[in-house]
Design a protein around this motif. Sequence first.
Motif, PDB file in Angstrom:
ATOM      1  N   TRP A  17     -28.231 -20.961  70.703  1.00 26.88           N
ATOM      2  CA  TRP A  17     -27.525 -19.803  70.093  1.00 26.88           C
ATOM      3  C   TRP A  17     -27.768 -19.814  68.878  1.00 26.88           C
ATOM      4  CZ3 TRP A  17     -23.734 -19.593  66.379  1.00 26.88           C
ATOM      5  CH2 TRP A  17     -23.262 -18.803  66.083  1.00 26.88           C
ATOM      6  N   ARG A  18     -27.523 -20.920  68.047  1.00 27.57           N
ATOM      7  CA  ARG A  18     -27.717 -20.765  66.385  1.00 27.57           C
ATOM      8  C   ARG A  18     -29.199 -20.514  66.021  1.00 27.57           C
ATOM      9  NH1 ARG A  18     -26.061 -25.979  63.350  1.00 27.57           N
ATOM     10  NH2 ARG A  18     -28.226 -26.565  63.798  1.00 27.57           N
ATOM     11  N   GLY A  19     -30.250 -20.969  66.814  1.00 29.56           N
ATOM     12  CA  GLY A  19     -31.297 -20.748  66.411  1.00 29.56           C
ATOM     13  C   GLY A  19     -31.870 -19.104  66.575  1.00 29.56           C
ATOM     14  N   GLY A  20     -31.023 -18.562  67.399  1.00 26.98           N
ATOM     15  CA  GLY A  20     -31.098 -16.965  67.558  1.00 26.98           C
ATOM     16  C   GLY A  20     -30.615 -16.196  66.480  1.00 26.98           C
ATOM     17  N   GLU A  24     -29.982 -12.026  58.107  1.00 25.38           N
ATOM     18  CA  GLU A  24     -28.960 -11.149  57.600  1.00 25.38           C
ATOM     19  C   GLU A  24     -27.702 -11.885  58.128  1.00 25.38           C
ATOM     20  OE1 GLU A  24     -26.946  -8.603  55.194  1.00 25.38           O
ATOM     21  OE2 GLU A  24     -29.106  -9.134  55.157  1.00 25.38           O
ATOM     22  N   GLU A  25     -27.632 -11.956  59.404  1.00 31.41           N
ATOM     23  CA  GLU A  25     -26.420 -12.548  59.867  1.00 31.41           C
ATOM     24  C   GLU A  25     -25.847 -14.052  59.051  1.00 31.41           C
ATOM     25  OE1 GLU A  25     -26.102 -11.974  64.489  1.00 31.41           O
ATOM     26  OE2 GLU A  25     -28.302 -12.703  63.647  1.00 31.41           O
ATOM     27  N   ARG A  26     -27.122 -15.052  58.905  1.00 32.17           N
ATOM     28  CA  ARG A  26     -26.819 -16.085  58.117  1.00 32.17           C
ATOM     29  C   ARG A  26     -26.414 -15.826  56.610  1.00 32.17           C
ATOM     30  NH1 ARG A  26     -28.840 -19.733  61.074  1.00 32.17           N
ATOM     31  NH2 ARG A  26     -30.534 -19.325  62.854  1.00 32.17           N
ATOM     32  N   ARG A  27     -26.818 -15.051  56.047  1.00 27.58           N
ATOM     33  CA  ARG A  27     -26.382 -14.526  54.650  1.00 27.58           C
ATOM     34  C   ARG A  27     -24.891 -14.015  54.788  1.00 27.58           C
ATOM     35  NH1 ARG A  27     -31.878 -12.950  53.837  1.00 27.58           N
ATOM     36  NH2 ARG A  27     -31.184 -10.980  54.471  1.00 27.58           N
ATOM     37  N   ALA A  56     -32.467 -26.696  58.936  1.00 27.19           N
ATOM     38  CA  ALA A  56     -32.610 -26.048  60.053  1.00 27.19           C
ATOM     39  C   ALA A  56     -31.645 -24.632  60.089  1.00 27.19           C
ATOM     40  CB  ALA A  56     -32.672 -26.714  61.346  1.00 27.19           C
ATOM     41  N   GLU A  57     -31.040 -24.519  61.063  1.00 25.36           N
ATOM     42  CA  GLU A  57     -30.196 -23.158  61.075  1.00 25.36           C
ATOM     43  C   GLU A  57     -28.855 -23.396  60.619  1.00 25.36           C
ATOM     44  OE1 GLU A  57     -32.158 -24.135  64.087  1.00 25.36           O
ATOM     45  OE2 GLU A  57     -33.636 -22.904  63.549  1.00 25.36           O
TER      46      GLU A  57
END
Length: 191
Positions: A17-20, A24-27, A56-57
């Motif tokens: 899930w996190r890898g997907g 922009e979602e991460r920022r 990693a993510e």
Amino acid sequence: MTLIDDKRSLRRSMLAWRGGLGEEERREAAAGLLGMWRLERPVRTPAIVSGFWPMAEELDIRPLMTELFVQGCQLALPVVVGKKQPLVFRAWRPDDPLEAGVFGTLHPSPRCDVVEPDALIVPLLACDEEGWRLGYGGGFYDRTLEGLRAKKTITAVGVGFDAQLIPHVPHGPDDQRLDWLLTDKRACAFV
């Protein structure tokens, strides 16, 4: 299924899930995390606070660490010193150089002072509403928290994306609960 199997299965699904997630979602999540910290303040400052260098993510907590430094906190980063050993924490300041560690981690040089934190910002793959955390499976944070809690009051703040809060995390007798969960959208204090 055994506890180990349950944890392994949940780990796989949360990593996928996190890898997907997109950049922009991460920022946005990193900015949201900093905003939630400012709103809730789960750790009294100044304090000695250990964070982690995101790999990693993982959610990027570097803006939060910079904020804590500006607020007068002594920062530290964890160092894996050996299998089945607790973590050691070395002093760190934003912009200090880092060295490669095990499992793809980065940490301060062995020349940096070893410190004992008052609070730990802890990475996670999942957390439930009782404060049980799923990590990567090495048990480093569980051993570390157990040892630190035997000596003094420690605040363990798990950080992650909001969707990493799930109904149930499988846990056993060696697992340590978090005191707080902080995401990009909420803060949960566990009693």
